[in-house]
Design a protein around this motif. Structure first.
Motif, PDB file in Angstrom:
ATOM      1  N   ASP A 179      55.618 109.889  50.860  1.00  0.00           N
ATOM      2  CA  ASP A 179      56.098 110.820  51.887  1.00  0.00           C
ATOM      3  C   ASP A 179      55.041 111.037  52.961  1.00  0.00           C
ATOM      4  O   ASP A 179      55.349 111.066  54.157  1.00  0.00           O
ATOM      5  N   GLN A 180      53.788 111.200  52.528  1.00  0.00           N
ATOM      6  CA  GLN A 180      52.703 111.380  53.494  1.00  0.00           C
ATOM      7  C   GLN A 180      52.524 110.110  54.332  1.00  0.00           C
ATOM      8  O   GLN A 180      52.273 110.192  55.544  1.00  0.00           O
ATOM      9  N   TRP A 181      52.627 108.958  53.690  1.00  0.00           N
ATOM     10  CA  TRP A 181      52.507 107.708  54.432  1.00  0.00           C
ATOM     11  C   TRP A 181      53.594 107.594  55.492  1.00  0.00           C
ATOM     12  O   TRP A 181      53.339 107.243  56.647  1.00  0.00           O
ATOM     13  N   ASP A 182      54.815 107.885  55.118  1.00  0.00           N
ATOM     14  CA  ASP A 182      55.930 107.769  56.054  1.00  0.00           C
ATOM     15  C   ASP A 182      55.799 108.741  57.226  1.00  0.00           C
ATOM     16  O   ASP A 182      56.365 108.504  58.302  1.00  0.00           O
ATOM     17  N   ALA A 183      55.048 109.826  57.023  1.00  0.00           N
ATOM     18  CA  ALA A 183      54.883 110.826  58.079  1.00  0.00           C
ATOM     19  C   ALA A 183      53.799 110.467  59.085  1.00  0.00           C
ATOM     20  O   ALA A 183      53.674 111.122  60.121  1.00  0.00           O
ATOM     21  N   VAL A 184      53.011 109.431  58.809  1.00  0.00           N
ATOM     22  CA  VAL A 184      51.930 109.041  59.726  1.00  0.00           C
ATOM     23  C   VAL A 184      52.523 108.423  60.987  1.00  0.00           C
ATOM     24  O   VAL A 184      53.366 107.517  60.916  1.00  0.00           O
ATOM     25  N   ASP A 185      52.036 108.884  62.123  1.00  0.00           N
ATOM     26  CA  ASP A 185      52.545 108.380  63.409  1.00  0.00           C
ATOM     27  C   ASP A 185      51.468 107.657  64.214  1.00  0.00           C
ATOM     28  O   ASP A 185      51.736 107.146  65.294  1.00  0.00           O
ATOM     29  N   ALA A 186      50.238 107.619  63.712  1.00  0.00           N
ATOM     30  CA  ALA A 186      49.128 107.002  64.437  1.00  0.00           C
ATOM     31  C   ALA A 186      49.133 105.489  64.236  1.00  0.00           C
ATOM     32  O   ALA A 186      49.701 104.983  63.261  1.00  0.00           O
ATOM     33  N   PRO A 187      48.480 104.735  65.133  1.00  0.00           N
ATOM     34  CA  PRO A 187      48.288 103.299  64.896  1.00  0.00           C
ATOM     35  C   PRO A 187      47.511 103.068  63.602  1.00  0.00           C
ATOM     36  O   PRO A 187      46.577 103.813  63.289  1.00  0.00           O
ATOM     37  N   VAL A 188      47.892 102.037  62.854  1.00  0.00           N
ATOM     38  CA  VAL A 188      47.307 101.798  61.529  1.00  0.00           C
ATOM     39  C   VAL A 188      46.929 100.334  61.357  1.00  0.00           C
ATOM     40  O   VAL A 188      47.704  99.434  61.707  1.00  0.00           O
ATOM     41  N   LEU A 189      45.738 100.113  60.788  1.00  0.00           N
ATOM     42  CA  LEU A 189      45.321  98.803  60.288  1.00  0.00           C
ATOM     43  C   LEU A 189      45.210  98.896  58.780  1.00  0.00           C
ATOM     44  O   LEU A 189      44.484  99.755  58.255  1.00  0.00           O
ATOM     45  N   LEU A 190      45.916  98.030  58.062  1.00  0.00           N
ATOM     46  CA  LEU A 190      45.860  97.941  56.605  1.00  0.00           C
ATOM     47  C   LEU A 190      45.062  96.704  56.218  1.00  0.00           C
ATOM     48  O   LEU A 190      45.369  95.598  56.673  1.00  0.00           O
ATOM     49  N   ILE A 191      44.039  96.882  55.377  1.00  0.00           N
ATOM     50  CA  ILE A 191      43.221  95.756  54.922  1.00  0.00           C
ATOM     51  C   ILE A 191      43.256  95.730  53.398  1.00  0.00           C
ATOM     52  O   ILE A 191      42.888  96.709  52.743  1.00  0.00           O
ATOM     53  N   GLU A 192      43.685  94.600  52.848  1.00  0.00           N
ATOM     54  CA  GLU A 192      43.795  94.462  51.396  1.00  0.00           C
ATOM     55  C   GLU A 192      43.014  93.247  50.932  1.00  0.00           C
ATOM     56  O   GLU A 192      43.031  92.193  51.573  1.00  0.00           O
ATOM     57  N   GLY A 193      42.329  93.374  49.807  1.00  0.00           N
ATOM     58  CA  GLY A 193      41.635  92.244  49.223  1.00  0.00           C
ATOM     59  C   GLY A 193      42.568  91.406  48.363  1.00  0.00           C
ATOM     60  O   GLY A 193      43.559  91.907  47.815  1.00  0.00           O
ATOM     61  N   GLU A 194      42.251  90.133  48.226  1.00  0.00           N
ATOM     62  CA  GLU A 194      43.059  89.263  47.362  1.00  0.00           C
ATOM     63  C   GLU A 194      43.080  89.795  45.937  1.00  0.00           C
ATOM     64  O   GLU A 194      44.115  89.780  45.272  1.00  0.00           O
ATOM     65  N   HIS A 195      41.927  90.272  45.466  1.00  0.00           N
ATOM     66  CA  HIS A 195      41.823  90.799  44.106  1.00  0.00           C
ATOM     67  C   HIS A 195      41.821  92.327  44.167  1.00  0.00           C
ATOM     68  O   HIS A 195      40.877  93.000  43.760  1.00  0.00           O
ATOM     69  N   THR A 196      42.905  92.871  44.684  1.00  0.00           N
ATOM     70  CA  THR A 196      43.009  94.290  44.948  1.00  0.00           C
ATOM     71  C   THR A 196      43.145  95.100  43.658  1.00  0.00           C
ATOM     72  O   THR A 196      43.550  94.578  42.618  1.00  0.00           O
ATOM     73  N   ILE A 197      42.832  96.389  43.740  1.00  0.00           N
ATOM     74  CA  ILE A 197      43.095  97.303  42.625  1.00  0.00           C
ATOM     75  C   ILE A 197      44.475  97.932  42.749  1.00  0.00           C
ATOM     76  O   ILE A 197      44.919  98.642  41.854  1.00  0.00           O
ATOM     77  N   THR A 198      45.153  97.683  43.853  1.00  0.00           N
ATOM     78  CA  THR A 198      46.413  98.370  44.118  1.00  0.00           C
ATOM     79  C   THR A 198      47.571  97.681  43.411  1.00  0.00           C
ATOM     80  O   THR A 198      47.525  96.479  43.128  1.00  0.00           O
ATOM     81  N   PRO A 199      48.646  98.423  43.099  1.00  0.00           N
ATOM     82  CA  PRO A 199      49.835  97.794  42.515  1.00  0.00           C
ATOM     83  C   PRO A 199      50.361  96.688  43.425  1.00  0.00           C
ATOM     84  O   PRO A 199      50.392  96.827  44.651  1.00  0.00           O
ATOM     85  N   ALA A 200      50.780  95.606  42.826  1.00  0.00           N
ATOM     86  CA  ALA A 200      51.162  94.405  43.582  1.00  0.00           C
ATOM     87  C   ALA A 200      52.229  94.709  44.630  1.00  0.00           C
ATOM     88  O   ALA A 200      53.243  95.334  44.337  1.00  0.00           O
ATOM     89  N   GLY A 201      51.954  94.263  45.839  1.00  0.00           N
ATOM     90  CA  GLY A 201      52.928  94.332  46.911  1.00  0.00           C
ATOM     91  C   GLY A 201      53.011  95.656  47.650  1.00  0.00           C
ATOM     92  O   GLY A 201      53.709  95.758  48.664  1.00  0.00           O
ATOM     93  N   GLN A 202      52.289  96.677  47.188  1.00  0.00           N
ATOM     94  CA  GLN A 202      52.461  97.988  47.812  1.00  0.00           C
ATOM     95  C   GLN A 202      51.900  98.058  49.228  1.00  0.00           C
ATOM     96  O   GLN A 202      52.494  98.692  50.102  1.00  0.00           O
ATOM     97  N   MET A 203      50.759  97.425  49.469  1.00  0.00           N
ATOM     98  CA  MET A 203      50.214  97.501  50.821  1.00  0.00           C
ATOM     99  C   MET A 203      51.091  96.713  51.806  1.00  0.00           C
ATOM    100  O   MET A 203      51.240  97.103  52.971  1.00  0.00           O
ATOM    101  N   TYR A 215      48.596  94.388  59.280  1.00  0.00           N
ATOM    102  CA  TYR A 215      48.244  94.144  57.878  1.00  0.00           C
ATOM    103  C   TYR A 215      47.399  92.879  57.787  1.00  0.00           C
ATOM    104  O   TYR A 215      47.784  91.820  58.304  1.00  0.00           O
ATOM    105  N   VAL A 216      46.240  93.002  57.133  1.00  0.00           N
ATOM    106  CA  VAL A 216      45.337  91.870  56.960  1.00  0.00           C
ATOM    107  C   VAL A 216      44.999  91.744  55.479  1.00  0.00           C
ATOM    108  O   VAL A 216      44.575  92.721  54.846  1.00  0.00           O
ATOM    109  N   ARG A 217      45.191  90.562  54.925  1.00  0.00           N
ATOM    110  CA  ARG A 217      44.817  90.289  53.525  1.00  0.00           C
ATOM    111  C   ARG A 217      43.634  89.334  53.543  1.00  0.00           C
ATOM    112  O   ARG A 217      43.701  88.264  54.170  1.00  0.00           O
ATOM    113  N   ILE A 218      42.561  89.729  52.892  1.00  0.00           N
ATOM    114  CA  ILE A 218      41.328  88.946  52.947  1.00  0.00           C
ATOM    115  C   ILE A 218      41.115  88.220  51.622  1.00  0.00           C
ATOM    116  O   ILE A 218      40.943  88.841  50.566  1.00  0.00           O
ATOM    117  N   GLU A 219      41.165  86.892  51.694  1.00  0.00           N
ATOM    118  CA  GLU A 219      41.047  86.066  50.493  1.00  0.00           C
ATOM    119  C   GLU A 219      39.671  86.190  49.857  1.00  0.00           C
ATOM    120  O   GLU A 219      38.654  86.373  50.524  1.00  0.00           O
TER     121      GLU A 219
END
Length: 245
Positions: A179-203, A215-219
């Motif tokens: 809900d908080q994410w959906d409420a963001v109205d500012a420009p956003v850069l998302l950076i995710e690592g290949e071996h991320t700690i985040t649940p798959a596909g969420q970023m 969105y940038v994924r860094i191998e």
């Protein structure tokens, strides 16, 4: 707990991850000064007292108090700091002009910090010297902790309480922040690592829910992208900041 790192122009505030500190950004500060007036920040519970209630809302309230002093700012956050950054942007869009979100996602429900906290409690503290920290954690994570640990006469120790760090992480396993994410109205850069700690596909989903985001994924990178892949991280952030001009 703001530290003035110099520069001029737009305000840029750097937000560290869990168990980090303002000093973990020291390798990024010099080139970020070219894009604005940079400040770093120690979150509560990291080199200073933790809030009475260990909730995301308490940490965001503290961040917003400091942002009120700085004025509208670009928030560049890693992990926990990025989460607090987008929650602040959702609550006070007038204070957040843009966001960089590094390797964190809105929904960790079902995960616990039990094993991670037990591992921390088993660390051989105090570490006798810097070499011992690097030998135990490796060069990248070791430098992250050297930038943050408290040094005393008998060696190097955590700069906060394990119970506090555990509680912060455990909360993320009980709720989501979509809900908080959906409420963001500012420009956003998302950076995710290949071996991320985040649940798959969420970023990637975060990106798809904000068509104007980048969105940038860094191998080959894992969680500490800004130190593991500093050139790729810098290139992505600089390109994003240039678009804000």
């Amino acid at each position: 707990m703001l530290y003035d790192e110099g520069g001029s122009g737009r305000s840029i505030l750097l937000l560290h991850g869990l168990m980090g500190s303002a000093a973990t950004w020291r390798r990024q500060v010099p080139w970020l000064r070219e894009f604005g007036h940079v400040h770093t920040y120690d979150a509560p519970g990291h080199r200073r007292p933790a809030p009475t209630e260990l909730t995301t809302e308490s940490f965001v309230d503290d961040l917003l108090e400091h942002l009120d002093r700085l004025g509208p700012s670009v928030l560049i956050g890693h992990s926990m700091g990025a989460l607090h950054g987008w929650c602040a942007a959702a609550q006070r869009p007038d204070l957040v002009t843009a966001l960089v979100v590094e390797d964190i996602a809105p929904d960790f429900r079902g995960r616990t910090a039990d094993d991670w906290a037990a591992m921390m409690r088993a660390w051989p503290q105090p570490f006798p010297d810097a070499d011992a920290v690097l030998a135990f954690f490796g060069n990248v994570a070791g430098q992250y902790f050297l930038d943050s640990f408290v040094r005393s006469d008998d060696g190097w120790r955590l700069h906060g309480d394990v119970d506090t760090f555990e509680a912060i992480s455990q909360e993320w396993g009980t709720r989501h922040f979509w809900d908080q994410w959906d409420a963001v109205d500012a420009p956003v850069l998302l950076i995710e690592g290949e071996h991320t700690i985040t649940p798959a596909g969420q970023m990637a989903r975060m990106h798809s829910r904000k068509p104007g985001s980048v969105y940038v994924r860094i191998e080959k990178a894992a969680h500490l992208i800004h130190d593991e892949a500093p050139e790729q991280y810098r290139m992505a952030v600089e390109e994003f900041l240039r678009t804000l001009r």
